[in-house]
Design a protein around this motif. Structure first.
Motif, PDB file in Angstrom:
ATOM      1  N   SER B  30       0.848  -1.191   0.000  1.00 12.97           N
ATOM      2  CA  SER B  30       0.000   0.000   0.000  1.00 12.97           C
ATOM      3  C   SER B  30       0.884   1.241   0.000  1.00 12.97           C
ATOM      4  N   LEU B  31       0.384   2.265  -0.658  1.00 10.51           N
ATOM      5  CA  LEU B  31       1.065   3.558  -0.718  1.00 10.51           C
ATOM      6  C   LEU B  31       0.171   4.597  -0.065  1.00 10.51           C
ATOM      7  N   ASN B  32       0.770   5.529   0.671  1.00  7.98           N
ATOM      8  CA  ASN B  32      -0.032   6.635   1.191  1.00  7.98           C
ATOM      9  C   ASN B  32      -0.285   7.645   0.066  1.00  7.98           C
ATOM     10  N   THR B  34       0.881  10.631  -0.737  1.00  7.90           N
ATOM     11  CA  THR B  34       2.042  11.186  -1.435  1.00  7.90           C
ATOM     12  C   THR B  34       2.726  10.120  -2.287  1.00  7.90           C
ATOM     13  N   GLY B  35       2.827   8.927  -1.736  1.00  6.68           N
ATOM     14  CA  GLY B  35       3.432   7.832  -2.491  1.00  6.68           C
ATOM     15  C   GLY B  35       2.641   7.504  -3.745  1.00  6.68           C
ATOM     16  N   ARG B  37       0.818   9.631  -5.416  1.00  9.94           N
ATOM     17  CA  ARG B  37       1.052  10.703  -6.397  1.00  9.94           C
ATOM     18  C   ARG B  37       2.367  10.466  -7.143  1.00  9.94           C
ATOM     19  N   ILE B  38       3.385  10.010  -6.424  1.00 19.65           N
ATOM     20  CA  ILE B  38       4.671   9.715  -7.069  1.00 19.65           C
ATOM     21  C   ILE B  38       4.516   8.551  -8.044  1.00 19.65           C
ATOM     22  N   ALA B  66      12.110  17.002  -0.991  1.00 19.26           N
ATOM     23  CA  ALA B  66      11.388  16.313  -2.063  1.00 19.26           C
ATOM     24  C   ALA B  66      12.321  15.391  -2.837  1.00 19.26           C
ATOM     25  N   GLU B  69      13.314  12.316  -0.718  1.00 19.98           N
ATOM     26  CA  GLU B  69      12.179  11.419  -0.486  1.00 19.98           C
ATOM     27  C   GLU B  69      11.765  10.691  -1.763  1.00 19.98           C
ATOM     28  N   ARG B  72      14.261   7.968  -2.233  1.00 19.36           N
ATOM     29  CA  ARG B  72      14.035   6.865  -1.289  1.00 19.36           C
ATOM     30  C   ARG B  72      12.860   5.989  -1.722  1.00 19.36           C
ATOM     31  N   ILE B  73      11.737   6.608  -2.091  1.00 16.18           N
ATOM     32  CA  ILE B  73      10.551   5.808  -2.427  1.00 16.18           C
ATOM     33  C   ILE B  73      10.771   5.074  -3.754  1.00 16.18           C
ATOM     34  N   GLU B  76      12.630   2.033  -2.919  1.00 10.48           N
ATOM     35  CA  GLU B  76      11.752   1.042  -2.288  1.00 10.48           C
ATOM     36  C   GLU B  76      10.875   0.350  -3.331  1.00 10.48           C
ATOM     37  N   LEU B  77      10.402   1.110  -4.304  1.00  9.18           N
ATOM     38  CA  LEU B  77       9.577   0.523  -5.376  1.00  9.18           C
ATOM     39  C   LEU B  77      10.405  -0.429  -6.241  1.00  9.18           C
ATOM     40  N   ALA B  80      10.843  -3.564  -4.285  1.00 11.65           N
ATOM     41  CA  ALA B  80       9.586  -4.319  -4.301  1.00 11.65           C
ATOM     42  C   ALA B  80       9.295  -4.892  -5.689  1.00 11.65           C
ATOM     43  N   LEU B  82       8.398  -3.341  -8.312  1.00 14.34           N
ATOM     44  CA  LEU B  82       7.202  -2.732  -8.892  1.00 14.34           C
ATOM     45  C   LEU B  82       7.560  -1.786 -10.038  1.00 14.34           C
TER      46      LEU B  82
END
Lengths: 23, 86
Positions: B30-32, B34-35, B37-38, B66, B69, B72-73, B76-77, B80, B82
């Motif tokens: 799951s993404l919040n 902001t995640g 939107r990215i 920004a 972050e 970093r995300i 992480e993707l 994963a 993805l």
């Protein structure tokens, strides 16, 4: 007015269990 | 650096984020907000610099924050499985 900017929240990716997917 | 989502990623968008399923690994995430939107920006522009620029326009965030972050995300993707480099 300038376009309203949204409050920033750090992006977060959460890993869940395998399709365990509780239902 | 440019990225694209894997073909095996399924996404369900919610009001406050998104749920992603990797059909290859059978894992889900799951993404919040902001995640999410990215994630959308990855689909639209694929370019890391353009993603940062869009976030600076849309959110109350400093460029340094920004940029780090987003980096970093994206990492992480990638971990994963993805997204992959385009």
């Amino acid at each position: 007015q300038k376009p309203q900017r949204r409050p920033w929240t750090a992006p977060q990716l959460v890993v869940h269990e395998s399709m365990v997917l509780q239902f | 650096m440019r990225y694209r989502a894997i073909d095996e990623a399924l996404v369900a968008t919610l009001s406050d984020g998104a749920v992603l399923l990797n059909l290859q690994t059978k894992r889900y995430f799951s993404l919040n907000e902001t995640g999410t939107r990215i994630w959308e920006l990855v689909q639209q522009t694929a370019d890391e610099e353009a993603i940062v620029a869009a976030l600076l326009h849309e959110y109350e965030v400093e460029e340094t924050m920004a940029r780090s972050e987003v980096r970093r995300i994206l990492d992480e993707l990638i971990d994963a499985q993805l997204i992959v480099p385009a």
